[in-house]
Design a protein around this motif. Structure first.
Motif, PDB file in Angstrom:
ATOM      1  N   ARG A 253       2.271  -1.859   2.640  1.00  0.00           N
ATOM      2  CA  ARG A 253       3.305  -1.882   3.681  1.00  0.00           C
ATOM      3  C   ARG A 253       4.683  -1.597   3.090  1.00  0.00           C
ATOM      4  O   ARG A 253       5.505  -0.897   3.701  1.00  0.00           O
ATOM      5  CB  ARG A 253       3.304  -3.231   4.409  1.00  0.00           C
ATOM      6  N   ALA A 254       4.941  -2.107   1.890  1.00  0.00           N
ATOM      7  CA  ALA A 254       6.222  -1.851   1.230  1.00  0.00           C
ATOM      8  C   ALA A 254       6.368  -0.373   0.886  1.00  0.00           C
ATOM      9  O   ALA A 254       7.461   0.197   0.991  1.00  0.00           O
ATOM     10  CB  ALA A 254       6.341  -2.702  -0.033  1.00  0.00           C
ATOM     11  N   ALA A 255       5.275   0.275   0.495  1.00  0.00           N
ATOM     12  CA  ALA A 255       5.324   1.703   0.181  1.00  0.00           C
ATOM     13  C   ALA A 255       5.621   2.527   1.428  1.00  0.00           C
ATOM     14  O   ALA A 255       6.368   3.517   1.368  1.00  0.00           O
ATOM     15  CB  ALA A 255       3.995   2.145  -0.443  1.00  0.00           C
ATOM     16  N   TYR A 256       5.059   2.113   2.562  1.00  0.00           N
ATOM     17  CA  TYR A 256       5.388   2.801   3.818  1.00  0.00           C
ATOM     18  C   TYR A 256       6.876   2.634   4.145  1.00  0.00           C
ATOM     19  O   TYR A 256       7.530   3.589   4.581  1.00  0.00           O
ATOM     20  CB  TYR A 256       4.550   2.245   4.971  1.00  0.00           C
ATOM     21  N   ARG A 257       7.402   1.433   3.918  1.00  0.00           N
ATOM     22  CA  ARG A 257       8.820   1.176   4.249  1.00  0.00           C
ATOM     23  C   ARG A 257       9.748   1.957   3.330  1.00  0.00           C
ATOM     24  O   ARG A 257      10.661   2.645   3.792  1.00  0.00           O
ATOM     25  CB  ARG A 257       9.131  -0.328   4.122  1.00  0.00           C
ATOM     26  N   THR A 258       9.542   1.846   2.029  1.00  0.00           N
ATOM     27  CA  THR A 258      10.495   2.432   1.084  1.00  0.00           C
ATOM     28  C   THR A 258      10.321   3.937   0.926  1.00  0.00           C
ATOM     29  O   THR A 258      11.291   4.660   0.720  1.00  0.00           O
ATOM     30  CB  THR A 258      10.357   1.753  -0.298  1.00  0.00           C
ATOM     31  N   GLY A 259       9.091   4.411   1.018  1.00  0.00           N
ATOM     32  CA  GLY A 259       8.846   5.830   0.796  1.00  0.00           C
ATOM     33  C   GLY A 259       8.993   6.694   2.042  1.00  0.00           C
ATOM     34  O   GLY A 259       9.318   7.879   1.940  1.00  0.00           O
ATOM     35  N   PHE A 260       8.789   6.075   3.234  1.00  0.00           N
ATOM     36  CA  PHE A 260       8.733   6.876   4.451  1.00  0.00           C
ATOM     37  C   PHE A 260       9.525   6.279   5.611  1.00  0.00           C
ATOM     38  O   PHE A 260       9.583   6.882   6.686  1.00  0.00           O
ATOM     39  CB  PHE A 260       7.267   7.058   4.876  1.00  0.00           C
ATOM     40  N   GLY A 261      10.093   5.091   5.417  1.00  0.00           N
ATOM     41  CA  GLY A 261      10.853   4.458   6.483  1.00  0.00           C
ATOM     42  C   GLY A 261      10.000   3.979   7.637  1.00  0.00           C
ATOM     43  O   GLY A 261      10.505   3.794   8.753  1.00  0.00           O
ATOM     44  N   ILE A 262       8.723   3.743   7.394  1.00  0.00           N
ATOM     45  CA  ILE A 262       7.806   3.317   8.446  1.00  0.00           C
ATOM     46  C   ILE A 262       7.484   1.837   8.262  1.00  0.00           C
ATOM     47  O   ILE A 262       6.998   1.428   7.199  1.00  0.00           O
ATOM     48  CB  ILE A 262       6.508   4.151   8.423  1.00  0.00           C
ATOM     49  N   VAL A 263       7.746   1.058   9.300  1.00  0.00           N
ATOM     50  CA  VAL A 263       7.486  -0.385   9.264  1.00  0.00           C
ATOM     51  C   VAL A 263       6.231  -0.666  10.082  1.00  0.00           C
ATOM     52  O   VAL A 263       6.170  -0.348  11.278  1.00  0.00           O
ATOM     53  CB  VAL A 263       8.681  -1.174   9.824  1.00  0.00           C
ATOM     54  N   LEU A 264       5.229  -1.254   9.437  1.00  0.00           N
ATOM     55  CA  LEU A 264       3.963  -1.558  10.094  1.00  0.00           C
ATOM     56  C   LEU A 264       3.710  -3.058  10.062  1.00  0.00           C
ATOM     57  O   LEU A 264       3.924  -3.704   9.033  1.00  0.00           O
ATOM     58  CB  LEU A 264       2.803  -0.838   9.395  1.00  0.00           C
ATOM     59  N   ASP A 265       3.238  -3.595  11.185  1.00  0.00           N
ATOM     60  CA  ASP A 265       2.859  -5.007  11.195  1.00  0.00           C
ATOM     61  C   ASP A 265       1.393  -5.193  10.824  1.00  0.00           C
ATOM     62  O   ASP A 265       0.924  -6.313  10.609  1.00  0.00           O
ATOM     63  CB  ASP A 265       3.147  -5.643  12.552  1.00  0.00           C
ATOM     64  N   ARG A 266       0.651  -4.090  10.752  1.00  0.00           N
ATOM     65  CA  ARG A 266      -0.742  -4.109  10.299  1.00  0.00           C
ATOM     66  C   ARG A 266      -1.046  -2.762   9.677  1.00  0.00           C
ATOM     67  O   ARG A 266      -0.386  -1.753   9.971  1.00  0.00           O
ATOM     68  CB  ARG A 266      -1.705  -4.387  11.455  1.00  0.00           C
ATOM     69  N   LEU A 267      -2.023  -2.750   8.811  1.00  0.00           N
ATOM     70  CA  LEU A 267      -2.348  -1.503   8.119  1.00  0.00           C
ATOM     71  C   LEU A 267      -3.388  -0.700   8.900  1.00  0.00           C
ATOM     72  O   LEU A 267      -4.247  -1.270   9.578  1.00  0.00           O
ATOM     73  CB  LEU A 267      -2.893  -1.795   6.726  1.00  0.00           C
ATOM     74  N   PRO A 268      -3.311   0.626   8.813  1.00  0.00           N
ATOM     75  CA  PRO A 268      -4.327   1.462   9.459  1.00  0.00           C
ATOM     76  C   PRO A 268      -5.668   1.286   8.786  1.00  0.00           C
ATOM     77  O   PRO A 268      -5.772   1.131   7.568  1.00  0.00           O
ATOM     78  CB  PRO A 268      -3.773   2.884   9.273  1.00  0.00           C
ATOM     79  N   VAL A 269      -6.717   1.328   9.592  1.00  0.00           N
ATOM     80  CA  VAL A 269      -8.095   1.185   9.116  1.00  0.00           C
ATOM     81  C   VAL A 269      -8.815   2.506   9.362  1.00  0.00           C
ATOM     82  O   VAL A 269      -8.808   3.011  10.497  1.00  0.00           O
ATOM     83  CB  VAL A 269      -8.831   0.046   9.848  1.00  0.00           C
ATOM     84  N   PRO A 270      -9.437   3.100   8.343  1.00  0.00           N
ATOM     85  CA  PRO A 270     -10.098   4.400   8.522  1.00  0.00           C
ATOM     86  C   PRO A 270     -11.060   4.400   9.702  1.00  0.00           C
ATOM     87  O   PRO A 270     -11.918   3.511   9.832  1.00  0.00           O
ATOM     88  CB  PRO A 270     -10.829   4.607   7.203  1.00  0.00           C
ATOM     89  N   LEU A 271     -10.926   5.412  10.572  1.00  0.00           N
ATOM     90  CA  LEU A 271     -11.777   5.509  11.749  1.00  0.00           C
ATOM     91  C   LEU A 271     -13.199   5.885  11.367  1.00  0.00           C
ATOM     92  O   LEU A 271     -14.168   5.289  11.822  1.00  0.00           O
ATOM     93  CB  LEU A 271     -11.191   6.552  12.710  1.00  0.00           C
ATOM     94  N   HIS A 272     -13.332   6.905  10.530  1.00  0.00           N
ATOM     95  CA  HIS A 272     -14.644   7.331  10.012  1.00  0.00           C
ATOM     96  C   HIS A 272     -14.531   7.420   8.495  1.00  0.00           C
ATOM     97  O   HIS A 272     -14.291   8.496   7.945  1.00  0.00           O
ATOM     98  CB  HIS A 272     -15.055   8.677  10.596  1.00  0.00           C
ATOM     99  N   PRO A 273     -14.670   6.290   7.797  1.00  0.00           N
ATOM    100  CA  PRO A 273     -14.443   6.266   6.348  1.00  0.00           C
ATOM    101  C   PRO A 273     -15.344   7.261   5.607  1.00  0.00           C
ATOM    102  O   PRO A 273     -16.471   7.528   6.022  1.00  0.00           O
ATOM    103  CB  PRO A 273     -14.775   4.821   5.965  1.00  0.00           C
ATOM    104  N   ARG A 274     -14.810   7.774   4.516  1.00  0.00           N
ATOM    105  CA  ARG A 274     -15.622   8.648   3.662  1.00  0.00           C
ATOM    106  C   ARG A 274     -16.761   7.843   3.056  1.00  0.00           C
ATOM    107  O   ARG A 274     -16.603   6.672   2.710  1.00  0.00           O
ATOM    108  CB  ARG A 274     -14.751   9.236   2.536  1.00  0.00           C
ATOM    109  N   PRO A 275     -17.928   8.456   2.907  1.00  0.00           N
ATOM    110  CA  PRO A 275     -19.070   7.729   2.324  1.00  0.00           C
ATOM    111  C   PRO A 275     -18.774   7.267   0.910  1.00  0.00           C
ATOM    112  O   PRO A 275     -18.057   7.928   0.185  1.00  0.00           O
ATOM    113  CB  PRO A 275     -20.205   8.755   2.340  1.00  0.00           C
TER     114      PRO A 275
END
Length: 275
Positions: A253-275
């Motif tokens: 979450r800190a990397a999203y904030r500092t690197g891209f200015g994106i604040v997330l209250d939860r992390l994205p979860v892969p919809l169809h994860p790679r095997p």
């Protein structure tokens, strides 16, 4: 795309950290193109946060400008088209099909790019691509900070039984360092035409976008910063690459904030994860 009003145009320019040009010129287009790539990340987080990809002018503006997010090609180039139109440029939306690693073309409406003022190919929604618009009137190689590009007429290798070329997926091919990256049709489209492509990319197990979250932008020094799931990747302008595995959700979450200015209250979860 319907151009933005004055207040929204000013807000978009503030989002980019760019001044309003006195008039629409090739130079001002190049500057805005570069600012967009440095400021608004290419990201597919909505797919992995359970958010829809809504392709309307209001939704695209609210996501990029009001929410301070990025998006995929339909959103990024759709928003950029509205901004350019408000600044006096003539903008047309073009559909493209992207070449896969196996050389096969993707689905129709796979990608959205822009033809500006009848001459320039602008694309702020293709990840690691051109830093500056390409000249559609130049058939030869074009040097760009991100490599050598070329726009050439597309020709299918296979012919039908009558000896005529079969109709291909587009009229022009865009090459990066000699490798075709997408095939571009020259017929203008509207944003709503791309809803089927957006739906496929958001839902299909065959779409690379559903395999996992990615967020990436151009850096001021000509490199690129990318967060792919829990891996932070810094690529310098000369191609040197450094990777860091982030151990905790808070580090991500800190990397999203500092690197891209994106604040997330939860992390994205892969919809169809790679095997």
């Amino acid at each position: 795309m319907e151009p933005l009003g004055t207040a929204r145009t000013d807000a978009y320019l503030r989002r980019l950290g760019a001044a309003r040009p006195d008039r629409p010129t090739a130079a001002s287009l190049r500057e805005l193109h570069l600012c967009h790539l440095r400021t608004v990340p290419f990201e597919n987080l909505s797919i992995h946060l359970g958010e829809d990809l809504v392709l309307t002018p209001d939704a695209v503006f609210d996501k990029i400008v009001t929410a301070g997010r990025g998006g995929i090609c339909y959103e990024l180039n759709g928003g950029f088209a509205a901004l350019l139109g408000a600044l006096g440029h003539r903008v047309e939306l073009l559909q493209a099909r992207v070449y896969g690693k196996d050389g096969a073309l993707g689905v129709p409406y796979d990608h959205l790019a822009l033809r500006v003022d009848g001459r320039w190919l602008a694309d702020v929604g293709f990840g690691d691509h051109t830093a500056l618009p390409l000249d559609l009137d130049e058939p030869g190689e074009q040097k760009d900070p991100r490599g050598v590009f070329q726009v050439r007429p597309a020709r299918d290798e296979e012919e039908d039984g009558d000896g005529d070329e079969e109709e291909g997926g587009g009229d022009l091919e865009v090459l990066h360092d000699g490798v075709p990256v997408y095939r571009l049709e020259t017929r203008p489209r509207v944003l709503a035409d791309f809803r089927t492509g957006a739906w496929w990319h958001r839902t299909s197990p065959e779409s690379g976008f559903t395999k996992g979250p990615v967020c990436s932008r151009l850096t001021e020094d000509g490199g690129r910063i990318t967060l792919r799931d829990h891996t932070l990747i810094a690529t310098s302008a000369d191609g040197n690459r450094a990777e860091e595995e982030l151990a905790t959700d808070e580090e991500v979450r800190a990397a999203y904030r500092t690197g891209f200015g994106i604040v997330l209250d939860r992390l994205p979860v892969p919809l169809h994860p790679r095997p």
